[in-house]
Design a protein around this motif. Structure first.
Motif, PDB file in Angstrom:
ATOM      1  N   GLU A   1       0.389  14.150  84.048  1.00  0.00           N
ATOM      2  CA  GLU A   1      -0.036  15.317  83.270  1.00  0.00           C
ATOM      3  C   GLU A   1       1.078  16.344  83.350  1.00  0.00           C
ATOM      4  O   GLU A   1       1.917  16.287  84.249  1.00  0.00           O
ATOM      5  N   THR A   2       1.084  17.296  82.421  1.00  0.00           N
ATOM      6  CA  THR A   2       2.022  18.399  82.582  1.00  0.00           C
ATOM      7  C   THR A   2       1.565  19.227  83.782  1.00  0.00           C
ATOM      8  O   THR A   2       0.368  19.274  84.093  1.00  0.00           O
ATOM      9  N   LEU A   3       2.506  19.847  84.454  1.00  0.00           N
ATOM     10  CA  LEU A   3       2.136  20.657  85.617  1.00  0.00           C
ATOM     11  C   LEU A   3       1.210  21.798  85.205  1.00  0.00           C
ATOM     12  O   LEU A   3       0.246  22.112  85.924  1.00  0.00           O
ATOM     13  N   ASP A   4       1.481  22.407  84.063  1.00  0.00           N
ATOM     14  CA  ASP A   4       0.638  23.515  83.608  1.00  0.00           C
ATOM     15  C   ASP A   4      -0.802  23.062  83.366  1.00  0.00           C
ATOM     16  O   ASP A   4      -1.755  23.781  83.683  1.00  0.00           O
ATOM     17  N   TYR A   5      -0.964  21.875  82.790  1.00  0.00           N
ATOM     18  CA  TYR A   5      -2.307  21.343  82.538  1.00  0.00           C
ATOM     19  C   TYR A   5      -3.027  21.098  83.862  1.00  0.00           C
ATOM     20  O   TYR A   5      -4.188  21.473  84.031  1.00  0.00           O
ATOM     21  N   TRP A   6      -2.316  20.455  84.799  1.00  0.00           N
ATOM     22  CA  TRP A   6      -2.917  20.165  86.105  1.00  0.00           C
ATOM     23  C   TRP A   6      -3.289  21.462  86.822  1.00  0.00           C
ATOM     24  O   TRP A   6      -4.371  21.581  87.396  1.00  0.00           O
TER      25      TRP A   6
END
Length: 225
Positions: free
Chosen positions: A178-183
């Motif tokens: 996942e993107t870090l921002d999403y996580w």
């Protein structure tokens, strides 16, 4: 530095919360790693005491961000320390801008777009969608994933088992991203942007409370303090 020795997943969570940064294997002198604080006999045993089974569980349960963030090595970063580490090792600029500035590979940009659009996509599907299933494209694919983890744009979000048409396990599990921002958003990590200088100062203060001079020197090279 405390001499941590643990047996259970719950004890590992407490260590991560306490020290904030836990490599899977030895990375920093005189500093804990998951393999150094657990019994070698438990690794790959397949039971609930197997630290290898925990590594993605930390990420799935929102305990810690997991990925090859430092020196291309797998580390776990607590939710509390994540904004500080991202401020120092990541970038405030979008991946598209960094690509236009010649700082990011075309492969990394393409893979990031696919991961952004399909959170939790596993490496098998990602390679297929990126048109990189050919043997000669495996190395550029792997390097692009390392690049995106090193810049803290993506995290390992779990694993997916390979199954046959009957739903039976058939082969090795593959890593999901996942993107870090999403996580971070999904796991309620503080999204307030911190200036790099302030983040560096706070990391220095944090590690100086738990580390000796040798490990501080190594951490200082990583986080530039």
């Amino acid at each position: 530095m405390k001499n941590y020795q643990i047996r259970t997943y719950e004890e590992a969570i407490e260590v991560i919360k306490e020290i904030g940064l836990l490599p899977l294997a030895k990375l920093i002198p005189d500093y804990p790693s998951l393999d150094s604080i657990t019994s070698k006999n438990h690794w790959h045993c397949g039971s609930e005491l197997d630290p290898w089974m925990w590594r993605t569980k930390f990420s799935v349960e929102g305990v810690a961000a997991y990925g090859k963030f430092i020196k291309k090595k797998s580390v776990l970063i607590s939710c509390e320390l994540l904004p500080l580490v991202k401020s120092v090792l990541g970038s405030n600029h979008t991946l598209k801008r960094r690509y236009n500035d010649g700082l990011v590979s075309r492969e990394a940009l393409e893979l990031f777009g696919l991961i952004h659009d399909e959170p939790g996509i596993d490496t098998r599907l990602l390679r297929a969608k990126a048109g990189m299933k050919e043997k000669e494209k495996k190395k550029p694919f792997d390097l692009a994933l390392l690049e995106l983890q090193g810049s803290m744009d993506i995290v390992v979000s779990g694993t997916k088992e390979k199954t046959n048409e009957l739903g039976e396990k058939n082969g090795w599990s593959s890593t999901s991203f996942e993107t870090l921002d999403y996580w971070a958003t999904n796991n309620h990590v503080d999204s307030v942007q911190i200036h790099t200088e302030e983040a560096t100062k706070e990391l220095n203060e944090h590690f100086s409370k738990i580390c000796n001079p040798e490990s501080m020197k190594a951490l200082g090279k990583i986080f530039t303090f």
